[in-house]
Design a protein around this motif. Structure first.
Motif, PDB file in Angstrom:
ATOM      1  N   ALA A 322       0.813  -1.220   0.000  1.00 50.21           N
ATOM      2  CA  ALA A 322       0.000   0.000   0.000  1.00 50.21           C
ATOM      3  C   ALA A 322       0.845   1.268   0.000  1.00 50.21           C
ATOM      4  O   ALA A 322       0.457   2.281  -0.589  1.00 50.21           O
ATOM      5  N   GLU A 323       2.022   1.212   0.654  1.00 46.94           N
ATOM      6  CA  GLU A 323       2.834   2.415   0.782  1.00 46.94           C
ATOM      7  C   GLU A 323       4.125   2.358  -0.025  1.00 46.94           C
ATOM      8  O   GLU A 323       4.900   3.317  -0.034  1.00 46.94           O
ATOM      9  N   ASN A 324       4.362   1.216  -0.703  1.00 46.62           N
ATOM     10  CA  ASN A 324       5.560   1.050  -1.543  1.00 46.62           C
ATOM     11  C   ASN A 324       6.848   1.272  -0.744  1.00 46.62           C
ATOM     12  O   ASN A 324       7.804   1.871  -1.236  1.00 46.62           O
ATOM     13  N   THR A 325       6.860   0.793   0.485  1.00 44.16           N
ATOM     14  CA  THR A 325       8.032   0.906   1.342  1.00 44.16           C
ATOM     15  C   THR A 325       8.839  -0.387   1.275  1.00 44.16           C
ATOM     16  O   THR A 325       8.316  -1.465   1.565  1.00 44.16           O
ATOM     17  N   PHE A 326      10.091  -0.294   0.884  1.00 50.00           N
ATOM     18  CA  PHE A 326      10.936  -1.483   0.782  1.00 50.00           C
ATOM     19  C   PHE A 326      11.471  -1.847   2.158  1.00 50.00           C
ATOM     20  O   PHE A 326      11.956  -0.988   2.904  1.00 50.00           O
ATOM     21  N   LEU A 327      11.393  -3.128   2.498  1.00 48.72           N
ATOM     22  CA  LEU A 327      11.706  -3.607   3.843  1.00 48.72           C
ATOM     23  C   LEU A 327      12.927  -4.514   3.894  1.00 48.72           C
ATOM     24  O   LEU A 327      13.301  -4.984   4.977  1.00 48.72           O
ATOM     25  N   PHE A 328      13.542  -4.763   2.742  1.00 50.66           N
ATOM     26  CA  PHE A 328      14.714  -5.628   2.668  1.00 50.66           C
ATOM     27  C   PHE A 328      15.714  -5.016   1.688  1.00 50.66           C
ATOM     28  O   PHE A 328      15.312  -4.445   0.679  1.00 50.66           O
ATOM     29  N   PRO A 329      17.023  -5.155   1.946  1.00 55.78           N
ATOM     30  CA  PRO A 329      18.017  -4.698   0.979  1.00 55.78           C
ATOM     31  C   PRO A 329      17.914  -5.499  -0.317  1.00 55.78           C
ATOM     32  O   PRO A 329      17.501  -6.665  -0.300  1.00 55.78           O
ATOM     33  N   ASN A 330      18.308  -4.900  -1.430  1.00 52.93           N
ATOM     34  CA  ASN A 330      18.252  -5.595  -2.713  1.00 52.93           C
ATOM     35  C   ASN A 330      19.099  -6.858  -2.724  1.00 52.93           C
ATOM     36  O   ASN A 330      18.704  -7.876  -3.319  1.00 52.93           O
ATOM     37  N   ASP A 332      20.233  -8.772  -0.162  1.00 55.42           N
ATOM     38  CA  ASP A 332      20.269  -9.518   1.088  1.00 55.42           C
ATOM     39  C   ASP A 332      18.854  -9.972   1.451  1.00 55.42           C
ATOM     40  O   ASP A 332      17.871  -9.342   1.057  1.00 55.42           O
ATOM     41  N   GLY A 333      18.768 -11.075   2.219  1.00 50.76           N
ATOM     42  CA  GLY A 333      17.469 -11.583   2.626  1.00 50.76           C
ATOM     43  C   GLY A 333      17.036 -11.144   4.008  1.00 50.76           C
ATOM     44  O   GLY A 333      15.962 -11.522   4.473  1.00 50.76           O
ATOM     45  N   HIS A 334      17.871 -10.364   4.702  1.00 50.89           N
ATOM     46  CA  HIS A 334      17.536  -9.875   6.042  1.00 50.89           C
ATOM     47  C   HIS A 334      16.795  -8.549   5.955  1.00 50.89           C
ATOM     48  O   HIS A 334      16.915  -7.813   4.978  1.00 50.89           O
ATOM     49  N   TRP A 335      16.048  -8.218   7.003  1.00 54.11           N
ATOM     50  CA  TRP A 335      15.288  -6.982   6.979  1.00 54.11           C
ATOM     51  C   TRP A 335      16.195  -5.766   7.078  1.00 54.11           C
ATOM     52  O   TRP A 335      17.340  -5.844   7.514  1.00 54.11           O
ATOM     53  N   ASN A 336      15.658  -4.600   6.648  1.00 55.82           N
ATOM     54  CA  ASN A 336      16.433  -3.368   6.721  1.00 55.82           C
ATOM     55  C   ASN A 336      16.027  -2.547   7.947  1.00 55.82           C
ATOM     56  O   ASN A 336      15.186  -2.962   8.748  1.00 55.82           O
ATOM     57  N   ASP A 337      16.613  -1.366   8.094  1.00 55.09           N
ATOM     58  CA  ASP A 337      16.362  -0.545   9.271  1.00 55.09           C
ATOM     59  C   ASP A 337      14.921  -0.060   9.367  1.00 55.09           C
ATOM     60  O   ASP A 337      14.391   0.142  10.465  1.00 55.09           O
ATOM     61  N   ILE A 338      14.249   0.112   8.228  1.00 55.13           N
ATOM     62  CA  ILE A 338      12.847   0.545   8.240  1.00 55.13           C
ATOM     63  C   ILE A 338      11.971  -0.550   8.842  1.00 55.13           C
ATOM     64  O   ILE A 338      11.093  -0.284   9.680  1.00 55.13           O
ATOM     65  N   ALA A 339      12.202  -1.786   8.412  1.00 56.51           N
ATOM     66  CA  ALA A 339      11.438  -2.915   8.955  1.00 56.51           C
ATOM     67  C   ALA A 339      11.707  -3.088  10.442  1.00 56.51           C
ATOM     68  O   ALA A 339      10.784  -3.381  11.226  1.00 56.51           O
TER      69      ALA A 339
END
Length: 387
Positions: A322-330, A332-339
């Protein structure tokens, strides 16, 4: 005459093998600790010395530019400078204080996150409590660790990436092994000399140049396969979103209920924090475009059993779709700081159901830009290569 020939042959073989025997010693004693590694994880992770307390070398500080695990040393790699601190027990913390304990995998450790972006530190700022990252580790390792028996935390949060949830061990599994490691780890940690010897021996066992060379050869020969769609790299691809039977869901819920029961009996609050796979949230990028239903079904089952669980699935879905917010680095399979920040918000909201918790912001030193000097132990070994 024959003996002379044998001696000459042995001498030649010794001279031939000598560089291979000496080189690991040079790696451990002369070269920077991260000379051949692309991530801090490989740099500090314990390799063979599984008798040390934690999964990483203790009392370390390192700052380096690293790449994601799925496409290192390729044109797809996304570089990021990160800082790591490890405590006296070999876990990724600035100190060993603990009101809230986080048990989990590499996501809780904070792969490709700098120290202040890890869930433990973000949650600490949210809760105004000391949050300790006990990862990677299991509930059974926690139950067998003497320091937590002497000073138990108020809350234990067990987390797992979705793909590893079915393999979570039941209470009591490997309990003896965990107790032995607690004993040997405390023994080694009690002596700076033993700690230094253990770390040095482990660094020698890594054979970093050898492994780096093999990986480079595999990439050059095209043997390294990457699962990539739309410039996003995945660990499992379509196979991650398989269908689970209700019996499997129930068995997993039984394990988590066992965690809740044993911790509750010891006076600790239990909270389960599942982390959706990258393939789960980005399922529309995969060839099958199949939306998984494992986590929603597991969360529903846990709630039916009155087990505290954080619904990261619904929130992450909304943020991405809904918000087009990316939650993982391109790469890598781990979550990013936003997640991580969003997960911390959800955990804090759930824990706030208890009157003992609040979300008052800690004083200014814990805000962005805080160096952590006053929380860093004085006996850290510092590795900060030139950027």
């Amino acid at each position: 005459m024959q003996n002379t020939g044998v001696k000459k042959l042995l001498l030649k073989l010794t001279l031939l093998l000598l560089p291979f025997a000496v080189w690991p010693l040079i790696e451990a004693a002369v070269l920077p600790i991260n000379f051949f590694t692309f991530r801090v994880w490989e740099t500090l992770a314990v390799n063979e010395m599984q008798i040390m307390s934690g999964p990483f070398y203790p009392n370390m500080y390192i700052k380096m530019e690293e790449e994601g695990e799925l496409a290192p040393h390729t044109s797809f790699a996304k570089k990021k400078v990160v800082e790591w601190y490890t405590d006296a027990y070999g876990y990724r913390n600035r100190d060993s204080k603990c009101d809230v304990l986080l048990i989990g995998d590499s996501n809780i450790t904070g792969v490709k996150l700098t120290q202040e972006e890890t869930l433990a530190e973000v949650l600490e700022r949210q809760l105004n409590k000391e949050v300790y990252s006990f990862a990677p580790a299991t509930v059974n390792r926690f139950l067998a660790t003497s320091r937590f028996q002497q000073n138990p935390p108020e809350v234990v949060i067990v987390s797992s990436i979705e793909r590893r949830i079915p393999a979570l061990p039941a209470v009591g599994s490997n309990g003896f092994q965990s107790k032995v490691r607690d004993f040997t780890g405390n023994l080694i940690g009690s002596s700076p000399v033993l700690t230094h010897l253990a770390v040095t021996a482990d660094r020698i066992s890594k054979l970093a140049l050898y492994r780096r060379t093999l990986a480079s050869i595999d990439r050059a020969l095209g043997k390294k396969e990457y699962i990539a769609y739309d410039n996003q790299f995945f660990i499992q691809g379509d196979t991650a979103n398989r269908t689970y039977s209700q019996e499997e869901v129930n068995q997993i819920a039984d394990v988590l209920e066992g965690y809740r029961n044993v911790l509750q009996a010891k006076g600790m609050r239990f909270l389960f924090l599942p982390i959706p796979n990258k393939e789960n949230i980005y399922y529309q990028m995969l060839p099958s475009r199949r939306k998984p239903d494992f986590l929603p079904r597991l969360i529903a089952e846990l709630r039916q059993r009155n087990i505290d669980v954080v619904d990261t699935q619904s929130t992450f879905e909304h943020m991405y779709h809904a918000e087009n917010t990316f939650l993982f680095p391109n790469d890598d399979g781990h979550w990013n700081d936003i997640a991580v920040k969003q997960a911390a918000n959800l955990v804090a909201q759930q824990l706030n159901n208890s009157p003992k918790y609040n979300t008052e912001q800690k004083e200014e030193k814990y805000l962005v830009g805080y160096t952590g000097k006053d929380k860093t132990e004085n006996n850290l070994t510092t590795y900060q290569p030139a950027e």
